[in-house]
Design a protein around this motif. Structure first.
Motif, PDB file in Angstrom:
ATOM      1  N   GLU A  58       0.836  -1.181   0.000  1.00  0.00           N
ATOM      2  CA  GLU A  58       0.000   0.000   0.000  1.00  0.00           C
ATOM      3  C   GLU A  58       0.881   1.244   0.000  1.00  0.00           C
ATOM      4  O   GLU A  58       1.962   1.255   0.578  1.00  0.00           O
ATOM      5  CB  GLU A  58      -0.905   0.034   1.225  1.00  0.00           C
ATOM      6  CG  GLU A  58      -1.914  -1.080   1.247  1.00  0.00           C
ATOM      7  CD  GLU A  58      -2.802  -1.044   2.467  1.00  0.00           C
ATOM      8  OE1 GLU A  58      -3.968  -1.380   2.315  1.00  0.00           O
ATOM      9  OE2 GLU A  58      -2.322  -0.664   3.542  1.00  0.00           O
ATOM     10  N   LYS A  59       0.408   2.250  -0.659  1.00  0.00           N
ATOM     11  CA  LYS A  59       1.133   3.511  -0.735  1.00  0.00           C
ATOM     12  C   LYS A  59       0.552   4.450   0.320  1.00  0.00           C
ATOM     13  O   LYS A  59      -0.670   4.656   0.390  1.00  0.00           O
ATOM     14  CB  LYS A  59       0.979   4.101  -2.132  1.00  0.00           C
ATOM     15  CG  LYS A  59       1.669   5.431  -2.327  1.00  0.00           C
ATOM     16  CD  LYS A  59       1.615   5.887  -3.768  1.00  0.00           C
ATOM     17  CE  LYS A  59       0.188   6.174  -4.174  1.00  0.00           C
ATOM     18  NZ  LYS A  59       0.073   6.746  -5.512  1.00  0.00           N
ATOM     19  N   ILE A  60       1.411   5.020   1.137  1.00  0.00           N
ATOM     20  CA  ILE A  60       0.978   5.968   2.155  1.00  0.00           C
ATOM     21  C   ILE A  60       0.720   7.309   1.478  1.00  0.00           C
ATOM     22  O   ILE A  60       1.551   7.809   0.732  1.00  0.00           O
ATOM     23  CB  ILE A  60       2.037   6.115   3.265  1.00  0.00           C
ATOM     24  CG1 ILE A  60       2.232   4.788   3.984  1.00  0.00           C
ATOM     25  CG2 ILE A  60       1.656   7.222   4.238  1.00  0.00           C
ATOM     26  CD1 ILE A  60       3.375   4.783   4.969  1.00  0.00           C
ATOM     27  N   THR A  61      -0.451   7.861   1.732  1.00  0.00           N
ATOM     28  CA  THR A  61      -0.762   9.176   1.184  1.00  0.00           C
ATOM     29  C   THR A  61      -0.486  10.234   2.247  1.00  0.00           C
ATOM     30  O   THR A  61      -0.705  10.018   3.437  1.00  0.00           O
ATOM     31  CB  THR A  61      -2.236   9.256   0.730  1.00  0.00           C
ATOM     32  OG1 THR A  61      -3.094   8.948   1.834  1.00  0.00           O
ATOM     33  CG2 THR A  61      -2.513   8.277  -0.399  1.00  0.00           C
ATOM     34  N   LEU A  62       0.004  11.351   1.773  1.00  0.00           N
ATOM     35  CA  LEU A  62       0.343  12.453   2.674  1.00  0.00           C
ATOM     36  C   LEU A  62      -0.571  13.640   2.423  1.00  0.00           C
ATOM     37  O   LEU A  62      -0.952  13.921   1.286  1.00  0.00           O
ATOM     38  CB  LEU A  62       1.804  12.883   2.463  1.00  0.00           C
ATOM     39  CG  LEU A  62       2.870  11.809   2.637  1.00  0.00           C
ATOM     40  CD1 LEU A  62       4.246  12.368   2.292  1.00  0.00           C
ATOM     41  CD2 LEU A  62       2.856  11.252   4.048  1.00  0.00           C
TER      42      LEU A  62
END
Length: 83
Positions: A64-68
């Motif tokens: 999963e890609k962490i969103t900022l």
């Protein structure tokens, strides 16, 4: 050959399958294997390659890609998009 082939390729961890595949490639590249052994090793290597690719695809699907947010702090996650 010193490394015995496993009964089931799917029983191997990714790391063990990769080590076995490397041993097969080394044996084939050495030119010391007979034709029959080379054919058997190639078939086993093909199964191991498929198993490794499947495990990598499964792992990639779980990443999963962490969103900022605008402040740079994590706001959530998104599925891996492969790009």
């Amino acid at each position: 050959m010193t490394d015995a082939a496993p009964t089931h390729v799917t029983d191997l961890s990714f790391e063990d399958a990769l080590k076995r595949l490397e041993a097969i490639v080394s044996r084939l590249e050495s030119g010391e294997a007979s034709l029959d052994e080379s054919i058997s090793l190639y078939a086993e290597g093909d199964k191991l390659r498929g198993q490794c690719e499947a495990r990598l695809a499964d792992a990639q699907a779980r990443i999963e890609k962490i969103t900022l947010g605008q402040d740079g702090r994590p706001t959530g996650v998104q599925p891996f998009d492969g790009g």
